[in-house]
Design an enzyme around this catalytic site. Structure first.
Site, PDB file in Angstrom:
ATOM      1  N   HIS A  79      71.962  28.732 -20.226  1.00  0.00           N
ATOM      2  CA  HIS A  79      72.660  28.970 -18.964  1.00  0.00           C
ATOM      3  C   HIS A  79      73.775  29.999 -19.181  1.00  0.00           C
ATOM      4  O   HIS A  79      74.358  30.073 -20.257  1.00  0.00           O
ATOM      5  CB  HIS A  79      73.235  27.644 -18.448  1.00  0.00           C
ATOM      6  CG  HIS A  79      73.805  27.742 -17.083  1.00  0.00           C
ATOM      7  ND1 HIS A  79      75.089  28.201 -16.852  1.00  0.00           N
ATOM      8  CD2 HIS A  79      73.260  27.470 -15.880  1.00  0.00           C
ATOM      9  CE1 HIS A  79      75.295  28.193 -15.542  1.00  0.00           C
ATOM     10  NE2 HIS A  79      74.207  27.766 -14.928  1.00  0.00           N
ATOM     11  N   ASP A 130      70.499  25.772  -8.177  1.00  0.00           N
ATOM     12  CA  ASP A 130      71.830  26.083  -8.691  1.00  0.00           C
ATOM     13  C   ASP A 130      72.905  25.394  -7.840  1.00  0.00           C
ATOM     14  O   ASP A 130      73.981  25.950  -7.590  1.00  0.00           O
ATOM     15  CB  ASP A 130      72.095  27.592  -8.794  1.00  0.00           C
ATOM     16  CG  ASP A 130      72.988  27.944  -9.994  1.00  0.00           C
ATOM     17  OD1 ASP A 130      73.539  27.017 -10.610  1.00  0.00           O
ATOM     18  OD2 ASP A 130      73.128  29.140 -10.282  1.00  0.00           O
TER      19      ASP A 130
HETATM   20  C1  1WB Z   1      78.948  30.312 -10.023  1.00  0.00           C
HETATM   21  C2  1WB Z   1      77.692  30.033 -10.516  1.00  0.00           C
HETATM   22  C3  1WB Z   1      80.055  29.800 -10.660  1.00  0.00           C
HETATM   23  C4  1WB Z   1      77.564  29.276 -11.641  1.00  0.00           C
HETATM   24  C5  1WB Z   1      79.922  29.047 -11.786  1.00  0.00           C
HETATM   25  O1  1WB Z   1      81.050  28.592 -12.364  1.00  0.00           O
HETATM   26  C6  1WB Z   1      78.681  28.775 -12.274  1.00  0.00           C
HETATM   27  C7  1WB Z   1      79.081  31.126  -8.835  1.00  0.00           C
HETATM   28  C8  1WB Z   1      81.001  27.830 -13.494  1.00  0.00           C
HETATM   29  O2  1WB Z   1      78.062  31.403  -8.197  1.00  0.00           O
HETATM   30  O3  1WB Z   1      80.203  31.512  -8.532  1.00  0.00           O
HETATM   31  C9  1WB Z   1      76.228  28.970 -12.157  1.00  0.00           C
HETATM   32  O4  1WB Z   1      76.070  27.984 -12.831  1.00  0.00           O
HETATM   33  O5  1WB Z   1      75.281  29.721 -11.924  1.00  0.00           O
HETATM   34 MN    MN Z   2      73.886  27.486 -12.749  1.00  0.00          MN
END
Ligand code: 1WB
Ligand code: MN
Length: 347
Positions: A186, A309
């Protein structure tokens, strides 16, 4: 039956399994809040501050990350999601010192096992581990798979700016291979060495930097030759494979040249052959029918898994995307659940 919801407008039912779904626990959230209050150059800090130290108004994500059994289940029911494969959200335990990281991974894995125990038909889970304590990580991976019954592993790209191809992390790769546990690679904020030009314009996060960081990690696993050492290792990439397979032709051509010129490893397979042998991808946060079509055509439909997600992406559009793509019924069954069941041992 919440796991058999009519596929919109078709009169058919489909079992939807979402494979990159984020949660946290109070212990990890508190530790991240503490980290966020110290200055530092890490490109995870802006988002960590925004999510875990957002003040009295709170961040729109923290509540949803901490909740598993209320709002999340309601959201799954509303949109016909049968099961979420949960993973501790990025950056996981990888910003903490090794001892703290090991204990918090254990607490998070225990919590995950409890939640799954209460809702075995709604949740599965990927175990966290602390790469920076490789032997303890391997032991925790073994406990998580064999004692807790968790379904695979999650790692958030680099750890202290280092990548898993480094020989010091081989115990982790060896454990994953031996336990037949797919590692979900990830994203997190880009490592120091590639951070510079990604600091501006918000490039460091999901718009671009996460993909650069994670694709680079995947290509290092391929180009280092580590997959000749661990041929059974399985890696899952989100966000439509972070774009890695778009580069297949050029990588195959140029890796051969690099090896001939003495810059690259001598590999048993071509990069694209490793990608098809050792990797699967998911559709998390990348709801492009054209990118999905390219992925199915180049990798095979058995290499692509659906993901939302959650909570970073809304569920409704992710469902509408996969309900709507022009594939056969049999292919949609693989994308929605068959591949996830195989890769993450869900049946
Ligand atoms: C976001 C996406 C932010 C993920 C995250 O923070 C994680 C976002 C930890 O879209 O802003 C993710 O896991 O894809
Ligand atoms: Mn994610």
């Amino acid at each position: 039956m919440s796991d058999l919801i009519e596929q919109r407008g078709t009169g058919r039912t489909v079992r939807r399994i979402a494979t990159e779904e984020a949660f946290t626990i109070p212990e990890v959230a508190d530790a991240l809040r503490e980290v966020s209050r110290h200055p530092g150059a890490s490109l995870d800090l802006p988002l960590v501050r925004g999510i875990y130290d957002a003040g009295p108004s709170g961040s729109r994500f923290l509540g949803r990350l901490l909740d598993v059994e209320e709002q999340r289940l309601a959201d799954m029911d509303e949109h016909g999601v049968a099961l979420q494969v949960l993973s501790l959200t990025a950056p996981g335990v990888q910003m903490f010192d090794a001892d703290t990281a090991c204990s918090l991974a254990e607490v998070a894995n225990d919590y995950l096992a409890e939640v799954i125990g209460r809702h075995p038909d709604r949740f599965a889970g990927l175990a966290s581990f602390a790469p920076h304590a490789p032997r303890r990580a391997a032991a925790e991976m073994e406990r998580a798979r064999n004692r807790l019954g968790l379904h695979g592993f999650v790692v958030n790209s680099h750890t202290n700016d280092e990548y898993l191809d480094d020989v010091k992390y081989w115990p982790v790769l060896e454990a994953a291979e031996a336990l037949d546990g797919c590692i979900y690679l990830h994203p997190r904020g880009p490592a120091a060495g590639i951070a510079g030009p990604l600091r501006d314009y918000g490039l460091y996060a999901a718009m671009w930097g996460y993909g650069v960081e994670t694709a680079t990690h995947a290509v290092r696993l391929i180009a280092s030759g580590v997959l000749d050492r661990f041929p059974g290792l399985r890696i899952c990439l989100g966000h439509m494979g972070e774009g890695v397979h778009f580069w297949s032709w050029r990588m195959d051509f140029m890796q051969r040249r690099a090896a001939a010129w003495g810059h690259g490893a001598k590999l048993e397979l071509t990069p694209s052959e490793y990608f098809r042998r050792n990797f699967v991808i998911t559709t998390s946060g990348q709801e492009s029918p054209e990118a999905l079509d390219f992925s199915i055509r180049t990798l095979g439909v058995d290499h692509v898994l659906w993901a939302i997600d959650y909570p970073y992406q809304p569920t409704g559009p992710a469902v509408a995307f996969m309900d709507g793509v022009e594939v056969s019924d049999a292919e949609r069954e693989l994308l929605y659940h068959g591949n996830a069941e195989r890769v993450f041992h869900l049946v």
